[in-house]
Design a protein around this motif. Structure first.
Motif, mmCIF file in Angstrom:
data_model
loop_
_atom_site.group_PDB
_atom_site.id
_atom_site.type_symbol
_atom_site.label_atom_id
_atom_site.label_comp_id
_atom_site.label_asym_id
_atom_site.label_seq_id
_atom_site.Cartn_x
_atom_site.Cartn_y
_atom_site.Cartn_z
ATOM 1 N N LEU A 1 0.798 -1.132 -0.040
ATOM 2 C CA LEU A 1 0.045 0.095 -0.182
ATOM 3 C C LEU A 1 1.031 1.210 -0.101
ATOM 4 C CD1 LEU A 1 -2.512 -1.150 2.868
ATOM 5 C CD2 LEU A 1 -3.171 -0.991 0.418
ATOM 6 N N PRO A 2 0.382 2.300 -0.446
ATOM 7 C CA PRO A 2 1.201 3.429 -0.150
ATOM 8 C C PRO A 2 1.533 3.811 1.100
ATOM 9 C CG PRO A 2 -0.805 3.994 -1.431
ATOM 10 C CD PRO A 2 -1.004 2.513 -0.913
ATOM 11 N N TRP A 3 2.740 4.547 1.246
ATOM 12 C CA TRP A 3 3.315 4.570 2.702
ATOM 13 C C TRP A 3 4.121 6.048 2.776
ATOM 14 C CZ3 TRP A 3 8.743 5.192 2.563
ATOM 15 C CH2 TRP A 3 9.365 4.333 1.478
ATOM 16 N N VAL A 4 4.258 6.562 3.893
ATOM 17 C CA VAL A 4 5.007 7.784 4.063
ATOM 18 C C VAL A 4 5.858 7.453 5.307
ATOM 19 C CG1 VAL A 4 4.898 10.251 4.959
ATOM 20 C CG2 VAL A 4 3.255 9.194 3.182
ATOM 21 N N LYS A 5 7.244 8.133 5.264
ATOM 22 C CA LYS A 5 8.317 7.629 6.355
ATOM 23 C C LYS A 5 8.132 8.806 7.104
ATOM 24 C CE LYS A 5 12.914 6.184 6.926
ATOM 25 N NZ LYS A 5 14.266 5.795 6.307
ATOM 26 N N ILE A 6 7.970 8.668 8.463
ATOM 27 C CA ILE A 6 8.138 9.758 9.475
ATOM 28 C C ILE A 6 8.952 9.288 10.683
ATOM 29 C CG2 ILE A 6 5.896 10.960 8.819
ATOM 30 C CD1 ILE A 6 4.572 9.372 11.108
ATOM 31 N N ASN A 7 8.913 9.708 11.785
ATOM 32 C CA ASN A 7 9.797 9.539 12.913
ATOM 33 C C ASN A 7 9.248 8.268 13.749
ATOM 34 O OD1 ASN A 7 7.705 11.741 13.746
ATOM 35 N ND2 ASN A 7 8.022 10.289 15.546
ATOM 36 N N SER A 8 10.120 7.591 14.193
ATOM 37 C CA SER A 8 9.872 6.464 15.156
ATOM 38 C C SER A 8 8.996 6.978 16.267
ATOM 39 C CB SER A 8 11.092 5.951 15.735
ATOM 40 O OG SER A 8 10.729 5.061 16.781
ATOM 41 N N PRO A 9 7.883 6.022 16.412
ATOM 42 C CA PRO A 9 7.081 6.421 17.623
ATOM 43 C C PRO A 9 7.633 6.544 18.789
ATOM 44 C CG PRO A 9 7.027 4.049 17.117
ATOM 45 C CD PRO A 9 7.663 4.797 16.010
ATOM 46 N N LEU A 10 8.874 6.030 19.163
ATOM 47 C CA LEU A 10 9.809 6.132 20.409
ATOM 48 C C LEU A 10 10.599 7.305 20.463
ATOM 49 C CD1 LEU A 10 10.859 2.277 20.921
ATOM 50 C CD2 LEU A 10 8.923 3.711 21.838
ATOM 51 N N SER A 11 10.716 8.013 19.273
ATOM 52 C CA SER A 11 11.634 9.493 19.096
ATOM 53 C C SER A 11 10.845 10.518 20.051
ATOM 54 C CB SER A 11 11.602 9.669 17.673
ATOM 55 O OG SER A 11 12.429 10.942 17.510
ATOM 56 N N PRO A 12 11.500 11.533 20.611
ATOM 57 C CA PRO A 12 11.097 12.827 21.075
ATOM 58 C C PRO A 12 10.321 13.280 20.053
ATOM 59 C CG PRO A 12 13.449 12.389 21.897
ATOM 60 C CD PRO A 12 13.179 11.223 20.848
ATOM 61 N N LEU A 13 10.649 13.389 18.604
ATOM 62 C CA LEU A 13 9.827 14.092 17.684
ATOM 63 C C LEU A 13 8.464 13.501 17.700
ATOM 64 C CD1 LEU A 13 12.494 13.888 14.952
ATOM 65 C CD2 LEU A 13 11.975 15.856 16.444
ATOM 66 N N GLU A 14 8.145 12.674 18.439
ATOM 67 C CA GLU A 14 6.759 11.912 18.421
ATOM 68 C C GLU A 14 5.706 13.052 18.842
ATOM 69 O OE1 GLU A 14 3.475 9.343 17.639
ATOM 70 O OE2 GLU A 14 5.584 9.536 17.093
ATOM 71 N N LEU A 15 6.090 14.064 19.809
ATOM 72 C CA LEU A 15 5.220 14.961 20.282
ATOM 73 C C LEU A 15 5.073 15.990 19.177
ATOM 74 C CD1 LEU A 15 7.587 16.210 23.346
ATOM 75 C CD2 LEU A 15 5.599 14.830 23.440
ATOM 76 N N PHE A 16 5.793 15.904 18.192
ATOM 77 C CA PHE A 16 5.122 16.933 17.086
ATOM 78 C C PHE A 16 4.765 16.162 15.812
ATOM 79 C CE2 PHE A 16 8.752 18.683 19.461
ATOM 80 C CZ PHE A 16 8.062 19.663 20.292
ATOM 81 N N VAL A 17 4.552 14.749 16.030
ATOM 82 C CA VAL A 17 4.102 14.025 14.661
ATOM 83 C C VAL A 17 3.071 14.498 13.880
ATOM 84 C CG1 VAL A 17 2.538 12.459 15.743
ATOM 85 C CG2 VAL A 17 3.955 11.610 13.894
ATOM 86 N N SER A 18 2.196 15.226 14.509
ATOM 87 C CA SER A 18 0.914 15.838 13.803
ATOM 88 C C SER A 18 1.333 16.795 12.691
ATOM 89 C CB SER A 18 0.054 16.436 14.804
ATOM 90 O OG SER A 18 -0.486 15.458 15.640
ATOM 91 N N ARG A 19 2.344 17.666 12.863
ATOM 92 C CA ARG A 19 2.879 18.490 11.881
ATOM 93 C C ARG A 19 3.152 17.858 10.558
ATOM 94 N NH1 ARG A 19 7.797 21.938 14.709
ATOM 95 N NH2 ARG A 19 6.406 22.752 16.445
ATOM 96 N N HIS A 20 3.651 16.503 10.656
ATOM 97 C CA HIS A 20 3.742 15.690 9.368
ATOM 98 C C HIS A 20 2.389 15.216 8.932
ATOM 99 C CE1 HIS A 20 8.283 15.672 9.823
ATOM 100 N NE2 HIS A 20 7.977 15.579 11.031
ATOM 101 N N VAL A 21 1.679 14.744 9.894
ATOM 102 C CA VAL A 21 0.421 13.881 9.294
ATOM 103 C C VAL A 21 -0.559 15.138 8.852
ATOM 104 C CG1 VAL A 21 -1.333 12.356 10.140
ATOM 105 C CG2 VAL A 21 0.891 12.133 10.977
ATOM 106 N N ASN A 22 -0.787 16.019 9.485
ATOM 107 C CA ASN A 22 -1.491 17.129 9.081
ATOM 108 C C ASN A 22 -1.491 17.348 7.629
ATOM 109 O OD1 ASN A 22 -2.766 17.920 11.449
ATOM 110 N ND2 ASN A 22 -1.420 19.318 12.124
ATOM 111 N N LYS A 23 -0.085 17.296 7.011
ATOM 112 C CA LYS A 23 0.168 17.706 5.449
ATOM 113 C C LYS A 23 -0.445 16.613 4.505
ATOM 114 C CE LYS A 23 4.545 20.035 6.741
ATOM 115 N NZ LYS A 23 5.992 19.825 6.767
ATOM 116 N N LEU A 24 -0.891 15.472 5.310
ATOM 117 C CA LEU A 24 -1.352 14.162 4.233
ATOM 118 C C LEU A 24 -2.939 14.403 4.177
ATOM 119 C CD1 LEU A 24 0.506 11.210 6.216
ATOM 120 C CD2 LEU A 24 1.234 12.738 3.937
#
Length: 352
Positions: free
Chosen positions: A47-70
């Motif tokens: 299926l189509p996929w998008v690569k973002i940060n690991s769920p265990l990364s401190p960047l997870e706090l801001f994961v919505s910034r990436h997902v909002n763009k989708l």
């Protein structure tokens, strides 16, 4: 759909649940998978996929910034930990079970700092409530977990069951063919899994072999091997492929587990779908999954476990349990789970 909890070499329960649900939803909706490592694709549907940060990364706090763009109509996460700060999309988070409140030892694959946080997190229910209340809808996989969530008032959000199920089309074994005298265990070796009692029970089953299929650390293997009774046959496989697993299930007398806590117990329904009887601990979740098909024994009784296995030596009893197992497994399907998630998406998606 958040696929970042997918393993890279072999599925665990969460990994298989997420991958199976994505495959089931894909025929009905446009699905984009969120991954954090391209090696995860080996265990995921095409299926189509998008690569973002690991769920265990401190960047997870801001994961919505990436997902909002989708521009997603809905985001589904098979765990409850996905970051949500600043999100602009409906979110479904999943709670599988409450095992670690009663048995707080964390999974060994987690990094040491995460294991420390894990123990602290499970000392009280309020952190769980904070996580779950960030969602629009909370999913869980069984009525047993749903009841516990209500008992502990874990969320103010609607809770829906998006259940587990067997993998794909499975051809059951012939109930008229005598099984080999083996028993099969699929699961981890964490203390609450209670593999010790299975091993002790083999003292009364010298003509049976107990196959322990999952990967195991050398230290844990040594601990369990020391418990094997004299004259008993116990084999540590240290991991098997899906094909090897099915092949064993199609020969064995029964799948066995005396685990004291589960969110669902996927090995039960996988075995039953192939017509393999199950001997399991008498717990609420196993009663829900096994129905009238399973053989139930007290979790700490090695003797009762052996007696239940012996009962399956009767060809008529074994054949009856095999047929009942197939019927019970048929009450679970990934398509039903997919339809439930699609119904949630329709309810939460904004009108176009």
């Amino acid at each position: 759909m958040d696929a970042r909890f997918t393993r890279m070499d072999h599925h665990d329960g969460i990994s298989r649940y997420g991958a199976s649900l994505m495959a089931a939803v894909a025929p009905y909706a446009q699905v984009t998978m969120l991954i954090h490592d391209e090696r995860q694709l080996a265990l995921l549907p095409d299926l189509p996929w998008v690569k973002i940060n690991s769920p265990l990364s401190p960047l997870e706090l801001f994961v919505s910034r990436h997902v909002n763009k989708l521009g997603a109509d809905l985001v589904f996460c098979p765990m409850q930990t996905m970051g949500s700060w600043g999100r602009k999309y409906p979110l479904v988070l999943t709670l599988h079970d409450l095992i670690y409140y009663e048995h707080p030892a964390p999974p060994g694959f987690l990094p040491a700092p995460v294991r420390v946080l894990w123990r602290l997190y499970h000392k009280a229910y309020w952190p769980q409530r904070m996580l779950l209340n960030r969602a629009n809808v909370v999913a869980t996989i069984s009525n047993t977990t749903l009841s516990l969530m209500r008992q502990h008032k874990l969320t103010k959000r609607p809770v829906r069951i998006i259940g587990n199920a067997p993998q794909g089309e499975r051809t059951p074994r012939d109930p008229g063919v005598t099984p080999e005298k083996t028993l099969t265990y699929m699961g981890s070796f964490m203390p609450y899994k209670n593999v010790e009692t299975l091993i002790r029970g083999m003292a009364e089953l010298p003509d049976f072999t107990l196959n322990l299929l999952s990967r195991i650390t050398p230290e844990r293997r040594a601990e369990l091997a020391a418990l094997v009774p004299a004259g008993a046959s116990v084999v540590f496989h240290n991991g098997v492929t899906d094909a090897e697993y099915d092949e064993l299930l199609l020969r064995t007398t029964a799948l066995v587990t005396l685990s004291k806590a589960e969110g669902y117990g996927l090995p039960l329904v996988e075995a039953m779908a192939l017509g393999t009887p199950v001997v399991v601990a008498d717990t609420a979740i196993f009663r829900e999954v096994g129905g009238k098909a399973a053989q139930y024994v007290p979790a700490d009784s090695a003797h009762d476990f052996a007696v239940a296995v012996r009962s399956l030596a009767d060809p008529a009893e074994w054949a009856a349990c095999s047929s009942a197992s197939v019927a019970q497994a048929a009450t679970f399907s990934w398509d039903s789970s997919a339809q439930e998630l699609l119904a949630i998406a329709q309810e939460l998606s904004p009108p176009r």
